[in-house]
Design a protein around this motif. Structure first.
Motif, PDB file in Angstrom:
ATOM      1  N   GLN A   1     -14.291 -53.809  17.758  1.00  0.00           N
ATOM      2  CA  GLN A   1     -15.192 -52.683  17.485  1.00  0.00           C
ATOM      3  C   GLN A   1     -16.264 -52.568  18.559  1.00  0.00           C
ATOM      4  O   GLN A   1     -16.599 -51.468  19.005  1.00  0.00           O
ATOM      5  CB  GLN A   1     -15.836 -52.857  16.099  1.00  0.00           C
ATOM      6  CG  GLN A   1     -14.862 -52.651  14.947  1.00  0.00           C
ATOM      7  CD  GLN A   1     -15.459 -53.050  13.605  1.00  0.00           C
ATOM      8  OE1 GLN A   1     -16.269 -53.988  13.534  1.00  0.00           O
ATOM      9  NE2 GLN A   1     -15.053 -52.371  12.538  1.00  0.00           N
ATOM     10  N   LYS A   2     -16.790 -53.713  18.985  1.00  0.00           N
ATOM     11  CA  LYS A   2     -17.804 -53.696  20.044  1.00  0.00           C
ATOM     12  C   LYS A   2     -17.228 -53.135  21.338  1.00  0.00           C
ATOM     13  O   LYS A   2     -17.904 -52.374  22.053  1.00  0.00           O
ATOM     14  CB  LYS A   2     -18.342 -55.106  20.280  1.00  0.00           C
ATOM     15  CG  LYS A   2     -19.191 -55.647  19.146  1.00  0.00           C
ATOM     16  CD  LYS A   2     -19.663 -57.065  19.438  1.00  0.00           C
ATOM     17  CE  LYS A   2     -20.505 -57.617  18.293  1.00  0.00           C
ATOM     18  NZ  LYS A   2     -20.961 -59.005  18.538  1.00  0.00           N
ATOM     19  N   LYS A   3     -15.973 -53.500  21.657  1.00  0.00           N
ATOM     20  CA  LYS A   3     -15.320 -53.004  22.888  1.00  0.00           C
ATOM     21  C   LYS A   3     -15.149 -51.483  22.822  1.00  0.00           C
ATOM     22  O   LYS A   3     -15.382 -50.772  23.816  1.00  0.00           O
ATOM     23  CB  LYS A   3     -13.951 -53.672  23.032  1.00  0.00           C
ATOM     24  CG  LYS A   3     -13.148 -53.232  24.255  1.00  0.00           C
ATOM     25  CD  LYS A   3     -13.831 -53.666  25.533  1.00  0.00           C
ATOM     26  CE  LYS A   3     -12.934 -53.512  26.742  1.00  0.00           C
ATOM     27  NZ  LYS A   3     -12.464 -52.132  26.976  1.00  0.00           N
ATOM     28  N   SER A   4     -14.818 -50.985  21.620  1.00  0.00           N
ATOM     29  CA  SER A   4     -14.641 -49.538  21.454  1.00  0.00           C
ATOM     30  C   SER A   4     -15.965 -48.813  21.649  1.00  0.00           C
ATOM     31  O   SER A   4     -16.013 -47.738  22.266  1.00  0.00           O
ATOM     32  CB  SER A   4     -14.084 -49.229  20.056  1.00  0.00           C
ATOM     33  OG  SER A   4     -12.811 -49.797  19.879  1.00  0.00           O
ATOM     34  N   ILE A   5     -17.061 -49.404  21.158  1.00  0.00           N
ATOM     35  CA  ILE A   5     -18.385 -48.786  21.318  1.00  0.00           C
ATOM     36  C   ILE A   5     -18.774 -48.775  22.803  1.00  0.00           C
ATOM     37  O   ILE A   5     -19.313 -47.787  23.313  1.00  0.00           O
ATOM     38  CB  ILE A   5     -19.445 -49.543  20.499  1.00  0.00           C
ATOM     39  CG1 ILE A   5     -19.154 -49.419  18.999  1.00  0.00           C
ATOM     40  CG2 ILE A   5     -20.843 -49.020  20.800  1.00  0.00           C
ATOM     41  CD1 ILE A   5     -19.261 -48.009  18.463  1.00  0.00           C
ATOM     42  N   GLN A   6     -18.507 -49.871  23.511  1.00  0.00           N
ATOM     43  CA  GLN A   6     -18.826 -49.940  24.936  1.00  0.00           C
ATOM     44  C   GLN A   6     -18.035 -48.908  25.730  1.00  0.00           C
ATOM     45  O   GLN A   6     -18.576 -48.254  26.632  1.00  0.00           O
ATOM     46  CB  GLN A   6     -18.536 -51.349  25.466  1.00  0.00           C
ATOM     47  CG  GLN A   6     -19.522 -52.392  24.961  1.00  0.00           C
ATOM     48  CD  GLN A   6     -19.096 -53.807  25.321  1.00  0.00           C
ATOM     49  OE1 GLN A   6     -17.948 -54.046  25.723  1.00  0.00           O
ATOM     50  NE2 GLN A   6     -20.019 -54.755  25.153  1.00  0.00           N
ATOM     51  N   ASP A   7     -16.763 -48.751  25.385  1.00  0.00           N
ATOM     52  CA  ASP A   7     -15.937 -47.755  26.076  1.00  0.00           C
ATOM     53  C   ASP A   7     -16.475 -46.353  25.815  1.00  0.00           C
ATOM     54  O   ASP A   7     -16.509 -45.507  26.725  1.00  0.00           O
ATOM     55  CB  ASP A   7     -14.480 -47.848  25.594  1.00  0.00           C
ATOM     56  CG  ASP A   7     -13.822 -49.145  26.048  1.00  0.00           C
ATOM     57  OD1 ASP A   7     -14.338 -49.778  26.983  1.00  0.00           O
ATOM     58  OD2 ASP A   7     -12.805 -49.541  25.441  1.00  0.00           O
ATOM     59  N   LEU A   8     -16.901 -46.116  24.557  1.00  0.00           N
ATOM     60  CA  LEU A   8     -17.432 -44.798  24.203  1.00  0.00           C
ATOM     61  C   LEU A   8     -18.745 -44.538  24.938  1.00  0.00           C
ATOM     62  O   LEU A   8     -18.969 -43.449  25.477  1.00  0.00           O
ATOM     63  CB  LEU A   8     -17.657 -44.724  22.685  1.00  0.00           C
ATOM     64  CG  LEU A   8     -18.246 -43.418  22.144  1.00  0.00           C
ATOM     65  CD1 LEU A   8     -17.277 -42.261  22.380  1.00  0.00           C
ATOM     66  CD2 LEU A   8     -18.551 -43.564  20.659  1.00  0.00           C
ATOM     67  N   HIS A   9     -19.589 -45.556  25.007  1.00  0.00           N
ATOM     68  CA  HIS A   9     -20.878 -45.411  25.653  1.00  0.00           C
ATOM     69  C   HIS A   9     -20.720 -45.107  27.141  1.00  0.00           C
ATOM     70  O   HIS A   9     -21.531 -44.361  27.722  1.00  0.00           O
ATOM     71  CB  HIS A   9     -21.702 -46.688  25.467  1.00  0.00           C
ATOM     72  CG  HIS A   9     -23.035 -46.647  26.137  1.00  0.00           C
ATOM     73  ND1 HIS A   9     -24.052 -45.799  25.761  1.00  0.00           N
ATOM     74  CD2 HIS A   9     -23.518 -47.354  27.215  1.00  0.00           C
ATOM     75  CE1 HIS A   9     -25.091 -45.975  26.543  1.00  0.00           C
ATOM     76  NE2 HIS A   9     -24.799 -46.925  27.436  1.00  0.00           N
ATOM     77  N   SER A  10     -19.705 -45.640  27.759  1.00  0.00           N
ATOM     78  CA  SER A  10     -19.521 -45.490  29.207  1.00  0.00           C
ATOM     79  C   SER A  10     -19.190 -44.062  29.611  1.00  0.00           C
ATOM     80  O   SER A  10     -19.369 -43.680  30.769  1.00  0.00           O
ATOM     81  CB  SER A  10     -18.407 -46.433  29.703  1.00  0.00           C
ATOM     82  OG  SER A  10     -17.156 -46.059  29.134  1.00  0.00           O
ATOM     83  N   ILE A  11     -18.708 -43.269  28.669  1.00  0.00           N
ATOM     84  CA  ILE A  11     -18.324 -41.894  29.028  1.00  0.00           C
ATOM     85  C   ILE A  11     -19.477 -40.901  28.811  1.00  0.00           C
ATOM     86  O   ILE A  11     -19.368 -39.735  29.160  1.00  0.00           O
ATOM     87  CB  ILE A  11     -17.086 -41.423  28.236  1.00  0.00           C
ATOM     88  CG1 ILE A  11     -17.438 -41.314  26.739  1.00  0.00           C
ATOM     89  CG2 ILE A  11     -15.905 -42.355  28.456  1.00  0.00           C
ATOM     90  CD1 ILE A  11     -16.293 -40.721  25.911  1.00  0.00           C
TER      91      ILE A  11
END
Length: 379
Positions: A348-358
């Protein structure tokens, strides 16, 4: 009467307390021990009765004066039995004063009231606890309280059935006698309460066994009341004619009902408007969503707009508290509380980081403006 606690001690006030201090102490104690908040608790019920009895005396200037001078005997309606008390029930405190100090002839005297004239009964107070919804929509309640009623056996005369009180021969029914005394200035006439009838103007040879010659007695009573929609916490309803019975055929006093409203789990009242906080997810705030909102009239659907921020408030017109005058209603305000998820897994944390990067500064206008202010102020 020996086992009764001091009324000032019951309410937790000093003997010199003001009327406002006594009323404030009564409301606080009555709320604490009200039977509706302690169902089945006999101790709380007895304390509530004790508090009401104390307030009934201390809130009445005449009764308080008698209590201060004579203690519980001075305000006990069953004390005296038509002859043992130094004064009659509900006797004017001026009679007591003049019985000791006199009226000094015509100085400040004036015409005295007929002791057997009809007199209005005192008002009494009680409290009822209702729910938030009952206050908003109105309701009917049965309230219990103690008051003083006219004795049904003697119909208020104080004389045993089949007998009647006779006019006091010592004062000719006036309740007062004139006493002449010699002084350095000559003969001074003073008036005081008649010793034979204790200021009542009548003599009861055979007192009523039910009320002991008093004509009235204390009794528990219930009355049905209608609470109007829109009533507020600590408002007072006046119920005419349900207070203490009058004396000598006088009208009864009124019943004052203090309204106590229980807090609601969701709603907060501000005037006639209702406020509540509604938690939504981050995704609902970002993308917008259809949510279900609770109201006094049931659940309604509302479309949360895209990009909703923490603390945003939307209004549901006419979904608040009805105005007490019956004309219209307040509104309901719903504050958005965006809940940040906790206890995220690694995925879940990885998904949030990926979302934040865009995301870019265009997506975070408040952050961008804040950085620009910092740069302007501090370089």
């Amino acid at each position: 009467m020996a086992d009764k606690r001091d009324y000032y001690e019951v309410l937790g006030v000093n003997k010199g307390a003001s009327d406002d201090e006594i009323k404030k102490a009564y409301r606080k104690s009555a709320k604490q021990y009200h039977p509706d908040l302690h169902p089945g608790d006999k101790v709380a019920e007895e304390k509530f009765k004790e508090i009401n009895e104390a307030y009934e005396v201390l809130s009445d200037s005449e009764k308080r004066a008698r209590y201060d001078q004579y203690g519980h005997a001075g305000v006990d309606p069953n004390f005296g039995a038509g002859g043992g008390s130094p004064f009659g029930q509900d006797m004017d405190i001026g009679d007591i004063f003049n019985s000791f100090f006199g009226g000094f002839g015509g100085f400040g005297g004036g015409r005295r009231q007929n002791p057997n004239a009809p007199r209005r009964g005192n008002d009494v107070e009680t409290q009822v606890v209702i729910s938030f919804e009952e206050a908003a929509k109105g309701c009917k309640k049965t309230v219990s309280y103690n008051n003083i009623i006219t004795c049904e056996d003697c119909h208020g005369t104080g004389a045993q059935k089949g007998t009647q009180a006779k006019t006091c021969s010592a004062c000719s029914g006036t309740g007062r006698v004139t006493v002449s005394q010699r002084s350095p200035f000559g003969v001074v006439q003073t008036q005081r309460a008649c010793d034979a009838c204790h200021g009542k103007g009548k003599i009861i040879d055979t007192p009523c066994k039910t009320c002991h010659g008093n004509g009235r007695l204390r009794k528990a009573k219930k009355v049905d009341i209608t609470i109007p929609a829109g009533i507020s916490d600590e408002q007072i309803l006046n119920v005419g004619g349900h207070g203490n019975s009058g004396i000598n055929g006088g009208p009864a006093g009124d019943l004052h009902v203090f309204i106590k409203i229980k807090p609601h789990e969701i709603f907060e009242r501000r005037g006639d408007d209702i406020w509540c906080e509604m938690p939504i997810t981050v995704a609902q705030a970002i993308l917008g969503s259809e949510v279900t909102v609770p109201t006094l009239d049931g659940k309604v659907s509302y479309s949360v707009h895209e990009g909703t921020q923490p603390g945003d408030v939307f209004k549901l017109k006419g979904k608040g508290i009805p105005h007490l005058n019956g004309r219209g209603r307040g509104d309901q305000y719903v504050k958005m509380n965006i809940e940040i998820p906790r206890g995220l897994s690694s995925k879940q944390k990885k998904s949030i980081q990926d979302l934040h990067s865009i995301f870019t500064d265009k997506n975070y206008s408040k952050q961008r403006f804040f950085r620009e202010k910092i740069k302007k102020l501090f370089g």
